[in-house]
Scaffold this active site. Structure first.
Site, PDB file in Angstrom:
ATOM      1  CG  HIS A   1      28.095  49.284  42.080  1.00 11.17           C
ATOM      2  ND1 HIS A   1      28.450  50.015  42.102  1.00 11.17           N
ATOM      3  CD2 HIS A   1      26.776  48.552  42.234  1.00 11.17           C
ATOM      4  CE1 HIS A   1      28.052  50.580  43.130  1.00 11.17           C
ATOM      5  NE2 HIS A   1      26.752  49.381  43.580  1.00 11.17           N
ATOM      6  CD  GLU A   2      23.966  46.018  42.480  1.00  6.88           C
ATOM      7  OE1 GLU A   2      24.117  45.698  43.174  1.00  6.88           O
ATOM      8  OE2 GLU A   2      23.551  46.728  41.652  1.00  6.88           O
TER       9      GLU A   2
ATOM     10  CD  GLU B   1      26.357  51.684  47.186  1.00  4.85           C
ATOM     11  OE1 GLU B   1      26.291  51.231  45.744  1.00  4.85           O
ATOM     12  OE2 GLU B   1      25.792  50.584  47.646  1.00  4.85           O
TER      13      GLU B   1
END
Length: 297
Positions: free
Chosen positions: A152-153, A230
């Site tokens: 995700h990061e 996100e």
């Protein structure tokens, strides 16, 4: 606590100094008269240039200093990528390196900080970044789930989200400064009938109020875009790991815990945080899990 306050003060002092230097350079090189941004001779071109300098300078300086600020404010313990000290650090480095190769970006700096479950990415560009995870996250998740969080990061990094958010914030700041002063001048001269060449109280009061009101509206737009990012980062993690299941499990685990609060400069790039309002940087975890499950269909 005191370190964060000190960093906040130093960062803002640096921004003020740079603003002064930039405004003087623009005035000198391009002959822009910034005394014409208000009053009877308000010049829209001078005002727009002034607004752009004010709007972008702070965001860009914060972006350039983002890694240093994050390291110091969060107490991040950096990992020597060439010589990890233990098996956990070695696994983190190997996992991030594999994700960086998959995403086509340079290997970021990697660190661990003390705190409740969370993680973040920051840095001035996709090839000059930092990824950090909390020891709370490492203790509460299995390797597959941690890998999903790192995915995700790294998706934030690969998508250039740090730069995109900086530019978006700069544009919004510019319009806030510009519109508040245009409307302030209209109120001062058209409604309150100030006939002096200099701006009156109506200009200053109106501009100040509109700076706050328009700034809040702008923050809603930035937060809405952050929530969209996100979803993209979650999808990017699912793609990198070949399945949305690890990311779903990681989010489900986070949903049952209280994630740590990240400082403002990296809050929008954490795995979780700031949920439940128009100013939220992250969507509700339930909505993120639902979006990931739809990828399975």
């Amino acid at each position: 606590m005191f370190k964060r306050i000190g960093l906040f003060i130093l960062t803002n002092l640096a921004i003020l100094v740079m603003l002064s230097i930039i405004l003087n350079l623009v005035s000198w090189f391009f002959g822009v008269d910034f005394s014409q941004i208000a009053g009877a001779g308000q010049n829209y071109v001078s005002l727009l240039i002034f607004a752009a300098v004010i709007g972008f300078s702070g965001s860009i300086i914060s972006l350039m200093m983002s890694k240093t600020i994050a390291k110091n404010s969060m107490g991040v313990q950096m990992i020597d990528i060439e010589h990890p000290r233990n098996e956990v650090e070695r696994w983190l480095v190997q996992t991030v390196a594999k994700l960086a190769e998959t995403k086509g970006v340079a290997m970021p700096e990697v660190g661990i900080y003390h705190g409740e479950p969370n993680a973040f990415a920051t840095g001035p560009s996709k090839n000059n970044s930092l990824v950090a995870v909390s020891d709370g996250l490492l203790a509460s998740m299995n390797k597959e789930e941690v890998a999903a969080v790192l995915g995700h990061e790294m998706s934030h990094v690969a998508n250039g989200d740090m730069v995109t958010m900086t530019l978006m914030q700069g544009v919004i700041n510019t319009f806030v400064v510009f519109l508040s002063r245009v409307i302030g001048n209209i109120v001062d001269r058209g409604i309150l009938r100030n006939e002096s060449d200099a701006p009156g109280a109506g200009y200053y009061i109106t501009s100040l109020v509109l700076d706050m009101v328009l700034g809040l509206l702008g923050s809603m737009l930035v937060a809405a875009f952050s929530r969209y990012r996100e979803y993209r980062a979650d999808a990017g993690a699912a793609e990198a790991l070949g399945s949305p299941v690890p990311m779903i499990n990681a989010l489900a685990r986070l949903g049952g815990q209280q994630p740590s609060e990240l400082p403002g400069n990296v809050k929008g790039f954490g795995i979780s945080g700031g949920m439940g309002s128009l100013f939220a940087t992250h969507p509700p975890i339930e909505a993120r899990i639902k979006a990931l499950r739809e990828l399975q269909n």
